[in-house]
Write a protein that holds these residues in place. Structure first.
Motif, PDB file in Angstrom:
ATOM      1  N   UNK A   1      19.734 -12.957   9.143  1.00 44.20           N
ATOM      2  CA  UNK A   1      20.496 -13.785  10.083  1.00 44.20           C
ATOM      3  C   UNK A   1      21.992 -13.726   9.764  1.00 44.20           C
ATOM      4  N   UNK A   2      22.325 -13.893   8.485  1.00 45.43           N
ATOM      5  CA  UNK A   2      23.751 -13.862   8.129  1.00 45.43           C
ATOM      6  C   UNK A   2      24.326 -12.467   8.361  1.00 45.43           C
ATOM      7  N   UNK A   3      23.519 -11.427   8.156  1.00 47.70           N
ATOM      8  CA  UNK A   3      23.991 -10.067   8.423  1.00 47.70           C
ATOM      9  C   UNK A   3      24.191  -9.850   9.918  1.00 47.70           C
ATOM     10  N   UNK A   4      23.264 -10.366  10.741  1.00 45.55           N
ATOM     11  CA  UNK A   4      23.378 -10.175  12.196  1.00 45.55           C
ATOM     12  C   UNK A   4      24.599 -10.865  12.772  1.00 45.55           C
ATOM     13  N   UNK A   5      24.991 -11.974  12.178  1.00 45.40           N
ATOM     14  CA  UNK A   5      26.122 -12.709  12.721  1.00 45.40           C
ATOM     15  C   UNK A   5      27.417 -12.468  11.945  1.00 45.40           C
ATOM     16  N   UNK A   6      27.408 -11.450  11.094  1.00 47.27           N
ATOM     17  CA  UNK A   6      28.623 -11.091  10.384  1.00 47.27           C
ATOM     18  C   UNK A   6      29.492 -10.228  11.306  1.00 47.27           C
ATOM     19  N   UNK A   7      30.722 -10.660  11.618  1.00 39.96           N
ATOM     20  CA  UNK A   7      31.546  -9.894  12.574  1.00 39.96           C
ATOM     21  C   UNK A   7      31.939  -8.513  12.050  1.00 39.96           C
ATOM     22  N   UNK A   8      31.961  -8.313  10.764  1.00 39.81           N
ATOM     23  CA  UNK A   8      32.342  -7.014  10.217  1.00 39.81           C
ATOM     24  C   UNK A   8      31.234  -5.986  10.391  1.00 39.81           C
ATOM     25  N   UNK A   9      30.001  -6.435  10.542  1.00 40.16           N
ATOM     26  CA  UNK A   9      28.888  -5.508  10.680  1.00 40.16           C
ATOM     27  C   UNK A   9      28.340  -5.454  12.104  1.00 40.16           C
ATOM     28  N   UNK A  10      29.022  -6.059  13.035  1.00 38.03           N
ATOM     29  CA  UNK A  10      28.507  -6.149  14.412  1.00 38.03           C
ATOM     30  C   UNK A  10      28.314  -4.774  15.031  1.00 38.03           C
TER      31      UNK A  10
ATOM     32  N   UNK B   1       0.980 -21.154  -3.460  1.00 39.92           N
ATOM     33  CA  UNK B   1       1.121 -19.709  -3.257  1.00 39.92           C
ATOM     34  C   UNK B   1       1.710 -19.420  -1.878  1.00 39.92           C
ATOM     35  N   UNK B   2       1.207 -20.107  -0.857  1.00 40.46           N
ATOM     36  CA  UNK B   2       1.742 -19.917   0.490  1.00 40.46           C
ATOM     37  C   UNK B   2       3.207 -20.326   0.566  1.00 40.46           C
ATOM     38  N   UNK B   3       3.567 -21.381  -0.136  1.00 43.01           N
ATOM     39  CA  UNK B   3       4.965 -21.825  -0.135  1.00 43.01           C
ATOM     40  C   UNK B   3       5.862 -20.748  -0.744  1.00 43.01           C
ATOM     41  N   UNK B   4       5.414 -20.132  -1.840  1.00 45.00           N
ATOM     42  CA  UNK B   4       6.208 -19.074  -2.462  1.00 45.00           C
ATOM     43  C   UNK B   4       6.390 -17.894  -1.515  1.00 45.00           C
ATOM     44  N   UNK B   5       5.297 -17.513  -0.813  1.00 46.97           N
ATOM     45  CA  UNK B   5       5.390 -16.415   0.147  1.00 46.97           C
ATOM     46  C   UNK B   5       6.363 -16.771   1.258  1.00 46.97           C
ATOM     47  N   UNK B   6       6.250 -17.993   1.763  1.00 47.80           N
ATOM     48  CA  UNK B   6       7.137 -18.424   2.849  1.00 47.80           C
ATOM     49  C   UNK B   6       8.595 -18.513   2.389  1.00 47.80           C
ATOM     50  N   UNK B   7       8.821 -18.923   1.139  1.00 44.22           N
ATOM     51  CA  UNK B   7      10.190 -18.972   0.634  1.00 44.22           C
ATOM     52  C   UNK B   7      10.802 -17.578   0.612  1.00 44.22           C
ATOM     53  N   UNK B   8      10.020 -16.576   0.213  1.00 42.50           N
ATOM     54  CA  UNK B   8      10.505 -15.196   0.240  1.00 42.50           C
ATOM     55  C   UNK B   8      10.830 -14.752   1.655  1.00 42.50           C
ATOM     56  N   UNK B   9       9.942 -15.101   2.580  1.00 41.47           N
ATOM     57  CA  UNK B   9      10.182 -14.746   3.986  1.00 41.47           C
ATOM     58  C   UNK B   9      11.429 -15.429   4.538  1.00 41.47           C
ATOM     59  N   UNK B  10      11.585 -16.706   4.200  1.00 48.06           N
ATOM     60  CA  UNK B  10      12.757 -17.460   4.673  1.00 48.06           C
ATOM     61  C   UNK B  10      14.032 -16.849   4.103  1.00 48.06           C
ATOM     62  N   UNK B  11      13.998 -16.466   2.837  1.00 42.84           N
ATOM     63  CA  UNK B  11      15.187 -15.843   2.240  1.00 42.84           C
ATOM     64  C   UNK B  11      15.527 -14.533   2.935  1.00 42.84           C
TER      65      UNK B  11
END
Length: 134
Positions: A96-105, A80-90
């Motif tokens: 992270x990918x949004x923060x480092x996207x140059x079009x959305x800076x 159960x904890x792994x599933x919660x952590x997988x959601x958090x990681x996603x």
């Protein structure tokens, strides 16, 4: 080799005198009873040993089953904890990918710092009921 040999008269068995001994009964019945007793003791010993082994096996299972159940509970909690952590990681990966996207800076800079480009005006909404001019 092929010569004739004198014929011999057939031998007659010589009668021997049998010595008459007193009749002593053989202990056949006693031996049979003894063998049955030995087999009964052997079978009893085998059953006793098997009972001891069976009791030990049941005792071991009695001690191992609660441990197994507790380990299964822990495993369920960890999954159960792994599933919660997988959601958090996603979520963190998408952020992270949004923060480092140059079009959305520029948009991200405005969200984080509340600063705007100089050629844009900041719009502040005020409730008219609370305005001091009335």
């Amino acid at each position: 080799m092929n010569a004739f040999q004198p014929s011999r008269p057939p031998l007659e068995p010589v009668e021997q005198r049998q010595v008459v001994t007193p009749v002593v009964p053989r202990p056949k019945r006693h031996l049979r009873q003894l063998s049955h007793r030995v087999m009964a003791l052997e079978t009893t010993a085998k059953v006793a040993v098997n009972l001891v082994i069976g009791t030990a096996a049941i005792s071991a299972l009695g001690q191992l089953l609660p441990y197994h159940w507790s380990q299964q509970d822990k495993l369920r909690e960890i999954r159960t904890e792994v599933k919660v952590m997988e959601g958090r990681v996603n979520n963190l990966r998408t952020e992270f990918s949004r923060n480092f996207d140059p079009h959305q800076a520029k948009g991200i800079m405005q969200e984080k710092s509340y600063r705007f480009e100089p050629n844009k005006r900041q719009v502040v909404l005020i409730n008219q009921e609370d305005s001091p001019g009335e």
